[in-house]
Enzyme design. Sequence first.
Site, short mmCIF file in Angstrom:
data_model
loop_
_atom_site.label_atom_id
_atom_site.label_comp_id
_atom_site.label_asym_id
_atom_site.label_seq_id
_atom_site.Cartn_x
_atom_site.Cartn_y
_atom_site.Cartn_z
N THR A 37 0.83 -1.21 0.00
CA THR A 37 0.00 0.00 0.00
C THR A 37 0.86 1.26 0.00
O THR A 37 0.38 2.33 -0.32
CB THR A 37 -0.89 0.02 1.25
OG1 THR A 37 -0.09 -0.36 2.38
CG2 THR A 37 -2.05 -0.96 1.12
N ASP A 38 2.15 1.12 0.35
CA ASP A 38 2.94 2.35 0.58
C ASP A 38 3.27 3.11 -0.70
O ASP A 38 3.52 4.31 -0.65
CB ASP A 38 4.18 2.11 1.45
CG ASP A 38 5.23 1.20 0.84
OD1 ASP A 38 4.96 0.55 -0.19
OD2 ASP A 38 6.35 1.14 1.39
N SER A 145 16.53 -5.61 5.96
CA SER A 145 17.93 -5.40 6.33
C SER A 145 18.50 -4.19 5.58
O SER A 145 19.34 -3.46 6.11
CB SER A 145 18.76 -6.65 6.02
OG SER A 145 18.63 -7.00 4.67
N ASP A 190 9.59 0.86 4.89
CA ASP A 190 10.68 0.21 5.63
C ASP A 190 11.61 1.24 6.26
O ASP A 190 12.05 1.09 7.40
CB ASP A 190 11.48 -0.71 4.70
CG ASP A 190 10.60 -1.75 4.05
OD1 ASP A 190 9.50 -2.01 4.56
OD2 ASP A 190 11.01 -2.30 3.01
N TYR A 242 8.37 -6.85 -8.31
CA TYR A 242 7.90 -5.75 -7.46
C TYR A 242 7.56 -4.55 -8.34
O TYR A 242 6.49 -3.95 -8.22
CB TYR A 242 9.00 -5.40 -6.45
CG TYR A 242 8.62 -4.33 -5.46
CD1 TYR A 242 8.08 -4.65 -4.22
CD2 TYR A 242 8.81 -2.98 -5.75
CE1 TYR A 242 7.76 -3.68 -3.29
CE2 TYR A 242 8.48 -1.99 -4.84
CZ TYR A 242 7.96 -2.34 -3.61
OH TYR A 242 7.63 -1.36 -2.70
C1 GLA Z 1 9.09 -3.87 0.43
C2 GLA Z 1 9.25 -2.39 0.10
C3 GLA Z 1 8.23 -1.56 0.86
C4 GLA Z 1 6.82 -2.11 0.69
C5 GLA Z 1 6.79 -3.61 0.94
C6 GLA Z 1 5.46 -4.22 0.64
O1 GLA Z 1 9.43 -4.12 1.77
O2 GLA Z 1 10.55 -1.94 0.43
O3 GLA Z 1 8.30 -0.22 0.44
O4 GLA Z 1 6.31 -1.79 -0.57
O5 GLA Z 1 7.78 -4.30 0.18
O6 GLA Z 1 4.49 -3.76 1.52
#
Ligand code: GLA
Length: 402
Positions: A37-38, A145, A190, A242
């Site tokens: 969602t970010d 990490s 993150d 991704y």
């Molecule tokens: C990874 C990305 C985050 C986020 C997640 C999924 O961790 O670094 O920004 O998009 O995947 O929620």
Amino acid sequence: MTMTEAGTAEAFHAVYGAAPTGVWAAPGRVNLIGEHTDYNDGFVMPLALPHTTAAAASARPDGVLRLHSGGADGGIVELRIDALRPAPGPADRILEASRGGAQRSGGWAAYPAGIVWAMREAGLPVGGADLHYESTVPTGAGLSSSAALEIATALALNDLYGLGLPAQRLAQLAQRAENAFVGVPCGIMDQTAAACCTEGHALFLDTRDLTQRQVPFDLAGEGLRLLVVDTCVKHELGDGAYAERRAGCERGARALGVRALRDISYAHLPEALDKLADDPDVRGLVRHIVTENHRVEEVIARLDAGDTRAIGPLLTAGHASLRDDFKISCAELDLAVDTAVAAGAVGARMTGGGFGGSAVVLVEETDAEKVTTAVTDAFAAAGFVPPRVFTAVPGAGARRLG
Ligand code: GLA
């Protein structure tokens, strides 16, 4: 002085021949709910792990950046900060292009190098530095990490060069470094988790306006536990899947005439899905994002009402959505979640970017062992690599250790 601080400072001394000015640390994270969602301006709810990356560091007056990691082979990576250039392609190539010579191995060094680059690009007065890292955050396990490495670096430079930047700004610079310098199109979750989480809390973050709220998350006090099941299937965010999901979400937002999928309310989801009837892939992505934002809001409402157990079904529903609509789970994650729930877990879901990595499992304290055994046995029966299971206790965000 903590063990981490002393050990990291000593290792710095052994590598560079002098004591560091200080030692800083940033944690890994798990995400409780709010996945993918970010980058859709939506809601997330991570919590920091007790596992950290520690950086011992000193400033240098000569514009040279030296990086060394206790966990990586390959010696000291040495770069000139005015020669750092973002470039498309794997991190190794970025480093080689930036100076040539010493830095042959270890794509890891692109993350701290990217922080220096992003700070300088933002006009901040950052110079050279010597850094040595020690980390207890498992790599490739979906536990961030890389964000821990970035934020430990950013905080060290923030203090060494007296920048005075607040934690959320460091997270934005770290995301910029990862997007533009390392070349991973991640969102802001993150880095914000590593920078801003606090002990005993999950962090509710609205990724559109970056407002935050620390939500008390005292599982032990309620007889509950959050297990992390690391499937040991290495995930790789840079592999294109991704980026494909991200592009698909952006296509969905365009087709629906909104700035981001955050702008589609749960109530209007049926209409939105009707409009996307011809594009089943994007339809699934949109359904996940809209229902996931709704789940985050529901989780908060239940936590605010003091009903922590009631978040379990929302976690499990979130997993089904990531598996069926967003299509980023894998056999190991599905087995971990299904087995945990069948063995009596309150709820379970994959966490992080997907395609491997870790699951989170909410259990009654009294069922923790039973559920752990059930998952471990199921992995053995399926012929999978044994999972690594540990308890997540919400830890602190980035800090100076000494
Ligand atoms: C990874 C990305 C985050 C986020 C997640 C999924 O961790 O670094 O920004 O998009 O995947 O929620």
